[in-house]
Design a protein around this motif. Sequence first.
Motif, short mmCIF file in Angstrom:
data_model
loop_
_atom_site.label_atom_id
_atom_site.label_comp_id
_atom_site.label_asym_id
_atom_site.label_seq_id
_atom_site.Cartn_x
_atom_site.Cartn_y
_atom_site.Cartn_z
N ALA A 126 65.77 51.98 28.72
CA ALA A 126 66.82 52.99 28.87
C ALA A 126 66.25 54.28 29.46
CB ALA A 126 67.46 53.28 27.51
N GLY A 127 65.07 54.69 29.04
CA GLY A 127 64.43 55.88 29.60
C GLY A 127 64.14 55.74 31.08
N LEU A 128 63.65 54.56 31.47
CA LEU A 128 63.38 54.31 32.89
C LEU A 128 64.67 54.37 33.71
CD1 LEU A 128 60.72 51.47 32.75
CD2 LEU A 128 60.40 53.77 33.62
N LEU A 129 65.71 53.74 33.21
CA LEU A 129 66.99 53.75 33.95
C LEU A 129 67.55 55.17 34.07
CD1 LEU A 129 68.73 50.54 32.59
CD2 LEU A 129 67.72 50.91 34.84
N ILE A 130 67.49 55.92 32.99
CA ILE A 130 67.97 57.31 33.04
C ILE A 130 67.14 58.12 34.04
CG2 ILE A 130 68.13 59.46 31.71
CD1 ILE A 130 68.91 57.67 29.29
N GLY A 131 65.84 57.92 34.05
CA GLY A 131 64.97 58.61 34.99
C GLY A 131 65.26 58.25 36.44
N PHE A 132 65.50 56.96 36.71
CA PHE A 132 65.82 56.53 38.07
C PHE A 132 67.13 57.14 38.54
CE2 PHE A 132 63.20 52.47 37.38
CZ PHE A 132 62.08 53.05 37.95
N VAL A 133 68.14 57.11 37.70
CA VAL A 133 69.44 57.68 38.07
C VAL A 133 69.32 59.18 38.27
CG1 VAL A 133 71.78 58.12 37.24
CG2 VAL A 133 70.80 55.84 37.03
N TRP A 134 68.61 59.85 37.38
CA TRP A 134 68.43 61.30 37.50
C TRP A 134 67.73 61.63 38.83
CZ3 TRP A 134 69.96 65.19 34.28
CH2 TRP A 134 69.45 66.45 34.55
N GLU A 135 66.69 60.91 39.17
CA GLU A 135 65.95 61.17 40.41
C GLU A 135 66.81 60.87 41.64
OE1 GLU A 135 62.61 62.55 42.41
OE2 GLU A 135 63.17 62.65 40.30
N TRP A 136 67.58 59.81 41.58
CA TRP A 136 68.47 59.46 42.68
C TRP A 136 69.50 60.57 42.91
CZ3 TRP A 136 73.78 58.20 42.83
CH2 TRP A 136 74.21 57.67 44.04
N MET A 137 70.04 61.12 41.83
CA MET A 137 71.00 62.21 41.96
C MET A 137 70.32 63.48 42.46
SD MET A 137 73.28 61.47 38.53
CE MET A 137 73.67 63.16 38.31
N ARG A 138 69.09 63.72 42.03
CA ARG A 138 68.36 64.92 42.44
C ARG A 138 68.02 64.88 43.93
NH1 ARG A 138 63.47 66.88 43.36
NH2 ARG A 138 62.43 64.88 43.17
N GLU A 139 67.76 63.70 44.47
CA GLU A 139 67.38 63.57 45.87
C GLU A 139 68.58 63.44 46.81
OE1 GLU A 139 64.78 60.24 45.88
OE2 GLU A 139 63.05 61.42 45.23
N TYR A 140 69.79 63.59 46.29
CA TYR A 140 70.98 63.46 47.13
C TYR A 140 70.95 64.45 48.29
CZ TYR A 140 75.74 63.83 48.77
OH TYR A 140 76.83 63.90 49.58
N LYS A 141 70.56 65.70 48.02
CA LYS A 141 70.54 66.71 49.07
C LYS A 141 69.56 66.33 50.18
CE LYS A 141 71.64 70.51 45.98
NZ LYS A 141 71.15 71.75 45.38
N ILE A 142 68.43 65.77 49.81
CA ILE A 142 67.43 65.37 50.79
C ILE A 142 67.97 64.24 51.66
CG2 ILE A 142 65.12 64.37 51.06
CD1 ILE A 142 64.43 65.78 48.37
N ARG A 143 68.62 63.24 51.03
CA ARG A 143 69.18 62.13 51.81
C ARG A 143 70.30 62.60 52.72
NH1 ARG A 143 69.06 59.79 46.80
NH2 ARG A 143 71.30 59.87 46.66
N ALA A 144 71.13 63.53 52.24
CA ALA A 144 72.23 64.05 53.06
C ALA A 144 71.68 64.83 54.25
CB ALA A 144 73.14 64.93 52.21
N ALA A 145 70.65 65.64 54.04
CA ALA A 145 70.05 66.40 55.13
C ALA A 145 69.41 65.46 56.15
CB ALA A 145 69.01 67.37 54.59
N ALA A 146 68.78 64.41 55.69
CA ALA A 146 68.18 63.44 56.61
C ALA A 146 69.26 62.75 57.43
CB ALA A 146 67.36 62.41 55.84
N GLY A 147 70.39 62.42 56.82
CA GLY A 147 71.50 61.80 57.55
C GLY A 147 72.07 62.74 58.60
#
Length: 116
Positions: free
Chosen positions: A60-81
Amino acid sequence: MRYIRYAFLATLGVVLISVALANRGMVTLNLLPEPLAQLLGMHYSISLPLFVVILGSIIAGLLIGFVWEWMREYKIRAAAGRAERELQQTKREVRRLKGKSEEDKDEVLALLDEAS
């Protein structure tokens, strides 16, 4: 490198199995603390082996961490797009402008410009 990976996975498997065997005792998990559960009338509890609780918490901790990181990197992915779309648009514009400038040139000179 493959052997190192296999050795690591085997070691991890042995450690997980030994943790599971050492922690087979049953524990009771309550949804709420006892006074709050009595107040709200919600007495939900479940009994599980301790190793299931430990391994489930890790997963559960790993999954929460992955989702949190994916949401945190949204701005980076949007800027790259956006940068990729701008690049493609600029390339199309350069091709279009080259085509216009080469219309006035001799075909031989246009080929020489493309080669250089």
